[in-house]
Write an enzyme that holds these catalytic residues in place. Structure first.
Site, PDB file in Angstrom:
ATOM      1  N   ARG A 194       0.829  -1.211   0.000  1.00  7.00           N
ATOM      2  CA  ARG A 194       0.000   0.000   0.000  1.00  7.00           C
ATOM      3  C   ARG A 194       0.859   1.254   0.000  1.00  7.00           C
ATOM      4  O   ARG A 194       0.529   2.251  -0.671  1.00  7.00           O
ATOM      5  CB  ARG A 194      -0.952  -0.010   1.200  1.00  7.00           C
ATOM      6  CG  ARG A 194      -1.958   1.126   1.170  1.00  7.00           C
ATOM      7  CD  ARG A 194      -3.036   0.949   2.208  1.00  7.00           C
ATOM      8  NE  ARG A 194      -2.527   1.020   3.576  1.00  7.00           N
ATOM      9  CZ  ARG A 194      -3.277   0.883   4.663  1.00  7.00           C
ATOM     10  NH1 ARG A 194      -4.570   0.641   4.538  1.00  7.00           N
ATOM     11  NH2 ARG A 194      -2.744   0.964   5.864  1.00  7.00           N
ATOM     12  N   LYS A 208      -2.712   6.621   1.492  1.00  6.44           N
ATOM     13  CA  LYS A 208      -2.578   7.040   2.893  1.00  6.44           C
ATOM     14  C   LYS A 208      -1.633   8.242   3.007  1.00  6.44           C
ATOM     15  O   LYS A 208      -0.616   8.203   3.705  1.00  6.44           O
ATOM     16  CB  LYS A 208      -2.093   5.863   3.742  1.00  6.44           C
ATOM     17  CG  LYS A 208      -2.543   5.921   5.190  1.00  6.44           C
ATOM     18  CD  LYS A 208      -2.289   4.602   5.886  1.00  6.44           C
ATOM     19  CE  LYS A 208      -2.634   4.670   7.370  1.00  6.44           C
ATOM     20  NZ  LYS A 208      -4.064   4.866   7.626  1.00  6.44           N
ATOM     21  N   GLU A 221     -16.373   6.451   4.348  1.00  6.97           N
ATOM     22  CA  GLU A 221     -15.699   5.860   5.497  1.00  6.97           C
ATOM     23  C   GLU A 221     -15.749   6.808   6.680  1.00  6.97           C
ATOM     24  O   GLU A 221     -16.166   7.957   6.558  1.00  6.97           O
ATOM     25  CB  GLU A 221     -14.254   5.488   5.170  1.00  6.97           C
ATOM     26  CG  GLU A 221     -13.355   6.620   4.729  1.00  6.97           C
ATOM     27  CD  GLU A 221     -11.938   6.134   4.457  1.00  6.97           C
ATOM     28  OE1 GLU A 221     -11.167   5.993   5.425  1.00  6.97           O
ATOM     29  OE2 GLU A 221     -11.600   5.891   3.284  1.00  6.97           O
TER      30      GLU A 221
END
Length: 418
Positions: free
Chosen positions: A162, A264, A300
């Site tokens: 990721r 992220k 989210e």
């Protein structure tokens, strides 16, 4: 221990301060900072943290500063006394540990020569890309102590992948998967005395990737730093594993199509602070965000993914660029499917909250947290505010048993360290 910005007394620059962490211990750390601290070409320097506690002062040569390399941690890191923490009262907050890990590379280059260094402040150029333009990413994962004393990591290669995906989006080089995992292992073992006892919490691991090179005009940084620090933690929400209460945000949005909501990057989290602060001031645990186009579809929570359960069918918003592909989310989906549940990754409307049997959140920090209620436009929908629902409890137990080594890992997700 509290940190302060200044220590009086005029200590000479050649000295590094090390906190005397345990009165019963006479062990002293003898690992000064790496040579990058005094390198004129480096845009990142390591500065010792000032800690209002007892200190041991070691003189460090200005010309030679040896670091602990990643392939020598098992023999070079001094064994320290056990720490004194009330593990039953530990929360989710920073507790300074012994070591952090750093590795650097230039733009277009490759990361190499990672090193352990005493945990401390870092110094970067005021014109660093991470400070001026937000060119930075972070990851989060955990280490658990087993009953037999061994240590478990949970899917660290997924975090590495990721981070590499995020780095490509942010025009940054990234460590290889192997470098990332090895760095995590090195940092965890160097700080293993900070891992809580079985069932008392975990060691939270925070890898950072930052553009630390100096730029003035908008451009990728010329130099990058990969850094890992760790901290022992307890539950993320103050409610512990008790159900949390969310409010649906209808004015602010977390991400936009084509943006960076699916990686992220550090800026994603600063953007949610306003709405989160307003929600917490009203007594809510956190905020549930909707899509910014229709203001109708669930996305989210501030730092975790959302699931709803209806008639034993589990649904979660699909990953399509605005939602972070959570590793705990992915794991819960795979565990649920392995147990015969039907799991749908699709667009989930806010109206479906009315009929849901259960709602829960997933994330590295929260693991799996049941949602007791969600408030939307002054309407409050409740989902068993006394504890876990049947499905969420089953999934929580299955996942945490894997993470803590309480059951056999048939998924091959854990990495054991001795």
């Amino acid at each position: 221990m509290e940190r302060s910005g200044v220590i009086s007394g005029g200590f000479h620059q050649n000295y590094i301060l090390y906190p005397l962490r345990a009165a019963a211990s006479t062990t002293r750390l003898h690992y000064p900072f790496s040579s990058i601290r005094n390198s004129p070409s480096s845009s990142l320097r390591i500065r010792p943290c000032s800690i209002t506690s007892s200190f041991i002062i070691h003189e460090v040569s200005r010309n030679r500063c040896d670091a602990v390399s990643s392939n020598s941690y098992s023999t070079d890191v001094t064994e320290l006394a056990e720490i004194e923490i009330d593990w039953d009262k530990i929360d989710f907050g920073l507790k300074p540990t012994d070591y952090m890990y750093t590795m650097r590379c230039s733009r277009g280059g490759d990361f190499s020569n990672g090193q352990l260094q005493p945990f401390g402040n870092i110094e970067v150029n005021p014109s660093a890309a991470v400070l001026n333009y937000g060119q930075g990413l972070f990851e989060g994962l955990k280490a658990y102590r087993k009953q037999d004393g061994n240590i478990l990591l949970f899917r660290p290669e997924e975090n590495a992948i990721r981070m590499r995906n995020g780095a490509e989006r942010m025009c940054m080089p990234s460590p290889t998967v192997e470098q990332f995992v090895e760095a995590v292992k090195t940092t965890v073992l160097a700080n293993k005395r900070w891992i809580p006892p079985p069932g008392k919490g975990s060691l939270y691991i925070r890898p950072l990737l930052m553009g630390t090179g100096a730029v003035l005009g908008l451009a990728p940084a010329p130099e990058y730093t990969f850094l890992i620090f760790v901290s022992p933690v307890g539950n993320y929400f103050k409610e512990g594993v008790a159900p949390i209460n969310l409010i649906v945000e209808t004015e602010f949005h977390r991400a936009t199509p084509g943006g960076t909501g699916g990686v992220k990057t550090i800026g994603n989290y600063a953007a949610v602070l306003k709405a989160q602060s307003i929600a917490k001031a009203k007594g809510y645990s956190d905020v549930l965000y909707l899509d910014c186009v229709h203001n109708r579809y669930l996305e989210e929570v501030s730092s975790c993914n959302i699931f709803i359960v209806k008639d034993n069918v589990i649904s979660t918003p699909e990953i399509k660029g605005t939602i972070l592909p959570g590793i705990t989310r992915k794991s819960i989906i795979e565990v649920a499917r392995s147990q015969g549940f039907k799991v749908e990754e699709r667009s989930v409307t806010v109206d479906e909250l009315v009929e849901a049997d259960e709602v829960f959140c997933t994330g590295t920090a929260v693991v799996l947290s049941p949602v007791g209620s969600i408030t939307y436009k002054s309407q409050r929908f409740s989902y068993g505010e006394d504890g876990f629902g049947t499905v969420s409890k089953q999934l929580y137990t299955s996942l945490t048993s894997l993470q803590m080594g309480l059951t056999e890992d048939n998924m091959n997700w854990t990495v054991q360290l001795s």
